[in-house]
Design a protein around this motif. Structure first.
Motif, short mmCIF file in Angstrom:
data_model
loop_
_atom_site.label_atom_id
_atom_site.label_comp_id
_atom_site.label_asym_id
_atom_site.label_seq_id
_atom_site.Cartn_x
_atom_site.Cartn_y
_atom_site.Cartn_z
N ARG A 216 14.61 -3.76 2.02
CA ARG A 216 14.13 -2.50 1.44
C ARG A 216 13.13 -1.82 2.38
O ARG A 216 13.09 -0.59 2.44
CB ARG A 216 13.48 -2.76 0.08
CG ARG A 216 14.45 -3.24 -0.99
CD ARG A 216 13.78 -3.30 -2.35
NE ARG A 216 14.62 -4.00 -3.32
CZ ARG A 216 14.36 -5.21 -3.81
NH1 ARG A 216 13.25 -5.84 -3.45
NH2 ARG A 216 15.18 -5.77 -4.68
N PHE A 217 12.34 -2.60 3.10
CA PHE A 217 11.39 -2.00 4.03
C PHE A 217 12.11 -1.25 5.14
O PHE A 217 11.60 -0.26 5.66
CB PHE A 217 10.48 -3.10 4.64
CG PHE A 217 9.52 -3.69 3.67
CD1 PHE A 217 8.27 -3.12 3.49
CD2 PHE A 217 9.87 -4.79 2.91
CE1 PHE A 217 7.37 -3.66 2.57
CE2 PHE A 217 8.99 -5.34 1.99
CZ PHE A 217 7.73 -4.77 1.82
N GLN A 249 3.32 -7.11 -2.27
CA GLN A 249 2.82 -6.21 -3.31
C GLN A 249 3.58 -4.88 -3.35
O GLN A 249 3.40 -4.10 -4.28
CB GLN A 249 1.33 -5.92 -3.07
CG GLN A 249 0.46 -7.16 -3.00
CD GLN A 249 0.57 -8.02 -4.26
OE1 GLN A 249 0.56 -7.49 -5.37
NE2 GLN A 249 0.69 -9.33 -4.08
N ARG A 250 4.40 -4.62 -2.35
CA ARG A 250 5.05 -3.31 -2.24
C ARG A 250 6.20 -3.19 -3.23
O ARG A 250 7.02 -4.08 -3.35
CB ARG A 250 5.58 -3.12 -0.80
CG ARG A 250 6.20 -1.74 -0.53
CD ARG A 250 5.11 -0.68 -0.53
NE ARG A 250 5.49 0.49 0.23
CZ ARG A 250 6.18 1.54 -0.27
NH1 ARG A 250 6.60 1.52 -1.50
NH2 ARG A 250 6.42 2.58 0.50
N ASP A 256 11.14 6.69 -1.90
CA ASP A 256 10.89 6.01 -0.62
C ASP A 256 12.12 5.99 0.27
O ASP A 256 12.01 5.64 1.46
CB ASP A 256 10.47 4.56 -0.87
CG ASP A 256 9.16 4.45 -1.64
OD1 ASP A 256 8.23 5.19 -1.30
OD2 ASP A 256 9.10 3.62 -2.57
N LEU A 257 13.29 6.33 -0.27
CA LEU A 257 14.54 6.16 0.45
C LEU A 257 14.99 7.43 1.16
O LEU A 257 14.54 8.52 0.85
CB LEU A 257 15.63 5.71 -0.52
CG LEU A 257 15.34 4.46 -1.35
CD1 LEU A 257 16.50 4.17 -2.30
CD2 LEU A 257 15.08 3.25 -0.46
N ARG A 293 -0.40 -4.47 10.59
CA ARG A 293 -0.44 -5.05 9.24
C ARG A 293 0.48 -4.26 8.34
O ARG A 293 0.52 -3.05 8.40
CB ARG A 293 -1.87 -5.01 8.68
CG ARG A 293 -2.85 -5.90 9.43
CD ARG A 293 -4.25 -5.78 8.86
NE ARG A 293 -4.75 -4.41 9.00
CZ ARG A 293 -5.33 -3.73 8.04
NH1 ARG A 293 -5.44 -4.25 6.84
NH2 ARG A 293 -5.78 -2.50 8.25
N ILE A 294 1.18 -4.97 7.47
CA ILE A 294 2.12 -4.29 6.60
C ILE A 294 1.41 -3.32 5.66
O ILE A 294 1.95 -2.32 5.22
CB ILE A 294 2.97 -5.29 5.81
CG1 ILE A 294 4.14 -4.59 5.12
CG2 ILE A 294 2.14 -6.01 4.77
CD1 ILE A 294 5.11 -3.96 6.05
N SER A 295 0.13 -3.58 5.37
CA SER A 295 -0.62 -2.68 4.48
C SER A 295 -0.78 -1.31 5.11
O SER A 295 -1.03 -0.32 4.42
CB SER A 295 -1.99 -3.27 4.16
OG SER A 295 -2.74 -3.51 5.34
#
Length: 300
Positions: A216-217, A249-250, A256-257, A293-295
């Motif tokens: 999804r990312f 947490q995402r 978002d797509l 960082r993914i955040s």
């Protein structure tokens, strides 16, 4: 039932369907069994999406069901047709004796998966870096919902390039047709799992296997942000390429797509086939900057 789907869906697909493909390949059953297994996998994917959806609204068509079905039928037929020509190609390859035919069939299949995974992952990454490849790959990123058939929503040209990168090295080694048949089932299963609108769990394996939690990312619509998690079968190569990203947490929604740079990308099947050849098919994109960082994704 939801608990069974949450924890049992992935093992059933990865172990159950793929093991059936391996067995049928080992006994050299008709390649038509591969078609039957793929149909079974699609049906199971659709059932799991109804029983335990990640986003219930992603189960509802957005005038895209016919288009996505056309992409799926054309591209899956291409994969299966490729299996049929492998004996001809393998017969003319001087290095066909290099194939580890003495290994157990499962080991041969895993060997094929690992090599195919490297080639497909590398071309996938390149498709986010090289303009002409992105023109064709953009079709895949034009989605407005994330569900099983998205895995085969690809321009046939890009499908051919990816398949060549994954399978040509195997053919050069002398890939047997019965291994190729089992591999085609594994590819179909993986694409379904990777894009399934199913809220399943795999625990720590989510950082190793290329499944929907991580993929999804990859479909985040912002340039650079979605340039992560390129693997088809595994995330091994993403770890090596330093393109792996994950944030437990995402949560994801329809907003978002897609592609922020091309929100009006054509939606009809034939228009999507033509778009890469038009001037409008180009897409401005910058060199991706992978956050440390993914955040940091939330700040872009």
């Amino acid at each position: 039932m939801t608990t069974l789907v949450r924890w049992g869906y992935v093992p059933f697909m990865l172990i159950g369907i793929n093991s059936a493909a391996a067995y049928l390949g080992a006994v050299r059953a008709s390649e038509l069994w591969a078609v039957a297994l793929i149909v079974t996998a699609v049906a199971c994917s659709f059932a799991a999406e109804r029983l335990l959806p990640y986003r219930r609204q992603w189960n509802s068509p957005l005038d895209d069901a016919g288009r996505d079905s056309a992409h799926a039928v054309v591209n899956e037929a291409f994969i299966l047709a490729s299996v049929a020509v492998i004996p001809v190609l393998a017969a003319i390859m001087p290095s066909r004796s290099l194939w580890p035919a003495g290994w157990p069939f499962v080991a041969q299949l895993l060997f094929a998966i690992l090599i195919a995974d490297f080639g497909i992952t590398t071309v996938h990454l390149a498709s986010h870096r090289i303009g002409w490849l992105w023109r064709f790959h953009a079709v895949h990123h034009s989605i407005r919902r994330f569900y099983g058939l998205n895995g085969l929503m690809k321009h046939p040209v890009h499908q051919a390039v990816e398949m060549a990168a994954g399978v040509l090295p195997l053919i050069l080694l002398g890939l047997p047709v019965h291994v190729a048949s089992a591999l085609s089932v594994c590819v179909a299963v993986q694409l379904l799992l990777q894009h399934a609108n199913v809220d399943y769990r795999v625990g720590p394996l989510r950082s190793v296997l290329a499944l929907n939690e991580g993929h999804r990312f990859h479909h985040l619509k912002w340039a650079g942000v979605g340039d992560v998690n390129f693997g088809l079968f595994t995330l091994i190569w993403d770890h090596l390429y330093r393109t792996y990203a994950f944030d437990p947490q995402r949560r994801f929604s329809t907003d978002d797509l897609g592609m922020a740079a091309k929100p009006d990308y054509p939606e009809a099947y034939l228009r999507q086939l033509a778009e890469p050849f038009r001037a409008s098919g180009a897409c401005q994109f910058r060199q991706p900057e992978i956050p440390s960082r993914i955040s940091d994704y939330g700040r872009r």
